[in-house]
Design a protein around this motif. Structure first.
Motif, PDB file in Angstrom:
ATOM      1  N   LEU A 198     -40.242  24.329  42.262  1.00  0.00           N
ATOM      2  CA  LEU A 198     -39.348  25.332  41.469  1.00  0.00           C
ATOM      3  C   LEU A 198     -39.874  25.529  40.348  1.00  0.00           C
ATOM      4  O   LEU A 198     -39.383  24.709  39.357  1.00  0.00           O
ATOM      5  N   LYS A 199     -40.626  26.585  39.702  1.00  0.00           N
ATOM      6  CA  LYS A 199     -40.999  26.618  38.335  1.00  0.00           C
ATOM      7  C   LYS A 199     -39.693  26.938  37.509  1.00  0.00           C
ATOM      8  O   LYS A 199     -39.873  26.427  36.592  1.00  0.00           O
ATOM      9  N   GLU A 200     -38.647  27.471  37.834  1.00  0.00           N
ATOM     10  CA  GLU A 200     -37.634  27.654  37.280  1.00  0.00           C
ATOM     11  C   GLU A 200     -36.797  26.386  37.012  1.00  0.00           C
ATOM     12  O   GLU A 200     -35.537  26.385  36.578  1.00  0.00           O
ATOM     13  N   ALA A 201     -36.990  25.341  37.825  1.00  0.00           N
ATOM     14  CA  ALA A 201     -36.201  24.163  37.367  1.00  0.00           C
ATOM     15  C   ALA A 201     -36.496  23.510  36.313  1.00  0.00           C
ATOM     16  O   ALA A 201     -37.101  22.422  36.112  1.00  0.00           O
ATOM     17  N   VAL A 215     -24.817  25.727  49.397  1.00  0.00           N
ATOM     18  CA  VAL A 215     -25.564  26.942  49.290  1.00  0.00           C
ATOM     19  C   VAL A 215     -25.207  27.414  47.876  1.00  0.00           C
ATOM     20  O   VAL A 215     -23.985  27.521  47.514  1.00  0.00           O
ATOM     21  N   TRP A 216     -26.182  27.866  47.004  1.00  0.00           N
ATOM     22  CA  TRP A 216     -26.129  28.225  45.831  1.00  0.00           C
ATOM     23  C   TRP A 216     -26.616  29.397  45.453  1.00  0.00           C
ATOM     24  O   TRP A 216     -27.484  29.855  46.021  1.00  0.00           O
ATOM     25  N   GLU A 217     -26.347  30.283  44.445  1.00  0.00           N
ATOM     26  CA  GLU A 217     -26.678  31.568  44.023  1.00  0.00           C
ATOM     27  C   GLU A 217     -28.238  31.643  43.813  1.00  0.00           C
ATOM     28  O   GLU A 217     -29.053  32.414  43.751  1.00  0.00           O
ATOM     29  N   SER A 218     -28.415  30.566  43.101  1.00  0.00           N
ATOM     30  CA  SER A 218     -29.788  30.328  42.218  1.00  0.00           C
ATOM     31  C   SER A 218     -30.109  28.880  42.155  1.00  0.00           C
ATOM     32  O   SER A 218     -29.175  28.012  42.021  1.00  0.00           O
ATOM     33  N   VAL A 219     -31.237  28.650  41.520  1.00  0.00           N
ATOM     34  CA  VAL A 219     -31.908  27.291  41.128  1.00  0.00           C
ATOM     35  C   VAL A 219     -30.929  26.901  39.770  1.00  0.00           C
ATOM     36  O   VAL A 219     -30.508  25.747  39.988  1.00  0.00           O
ATOM     37  N   GLU A 220     -30.892  28.032  38.806  1.00  0.00           N
ATOM     38  CA  GLU A 220     -30.196  27.470  37.652  1.00  0.00           C
ATOM     39  C   GLU A 220     -28.961  27.180  38.065  1.00  0.00           C
ATOM     40  O   GLU A 220     -28.051  26.278  37.243  1.00  0.00           O
ATOM     41  N   THR A 221     -28.047  27.818  39.061  1.00  0.00           N
ATOM     42  CA  THR A 221     -26.636  27.455  39.076  1.00  0.00           C
ATOM     43  C   THR A 221     -26.431  26.206  39.699  1.00  0.00           C
ATOM     44  O   THR A 221     -25.618  25.104  39.462  1.00  0.00           O
TER      45      THR A 221
END
Length: 164
Positions: A147-150, A74-80
């Motif tokens: 994921l658009k932010e990927a 589990v991660w805080e965000s896609v970016e991390t």
């Protein structure tokens, strides 16, 4: 996404048993790569194995098959998560996965959102993977392309044949 984290499950079937010389380099790097992941900004939690050095989470079997291994985190965000996957030594091992893993011929990676504090189970992750395989990307279960932010995924995405 306030209050939500990103869970990921990645499964693979080793080309040989975990104590076989053909997978020794991969097995020998598990503690290093997993330890790095746990120290990364944005890391929240990882499903743990037996705790024996050099085994990672290989003690958790899928379908009783000792060569099926999994990684659930589990991660805080896609970016991390992307930062760990693409900007660390993890990337070098990812790019060499064909040396140690069979090509499964179907999706072997899934992500989904979880409430902050939730620790998903392997069964939960496998159910999400089954859903992704049966229905494609959705809010319930998705891959990187959903994921658009990927951003980093789009730069380094894997060969489409490896994930089909």
């Amino acid at each position: 996404m306030t209050g939500l984290h990103l869970a990921e499950l990645n499964i693979g079937r080793l080309l040989a048993p975990t104590d076989d010389p053909r997978v020794a380099e991969f097995m020998g790097a598990l503690d290093r790569v997993n330890g790095l992941g746990k120290r990364m900004p944005g890391f929240v939690w990882m499903m743990e194995g037996s705790g024996e050095p050099g085994t990672g989470n290989t003690a958790t079997k899928i379908g009783g098959d000792p060569q099926f291994v999994s990684n659930l985190s589990v991660w805080e965000s896609v970016e991390t998560l992307e930062n760990f996957v693409w900007n660390t030594v993890h990337r070098a091992f990812y790019e060499r996965r064909a040396e140690w893993f069979e090509v499964l011929g179907k999706m072997h990676f899934v992500m989904w959102r979880v409430p902050a504090g939730h620790r998903p189970t392997l069964d939960e992750g496998l159910a999400r993977l089954d859903h992704l395989q049966a229905h494609g990307d959705s809010d319930h279960a998705f891959g990187w392309s959903w994921l658009k932010e990927a951003r980093l995924y789009r730069q380094h995405q894997c060969n489409p044949m490896a994930a089909e």
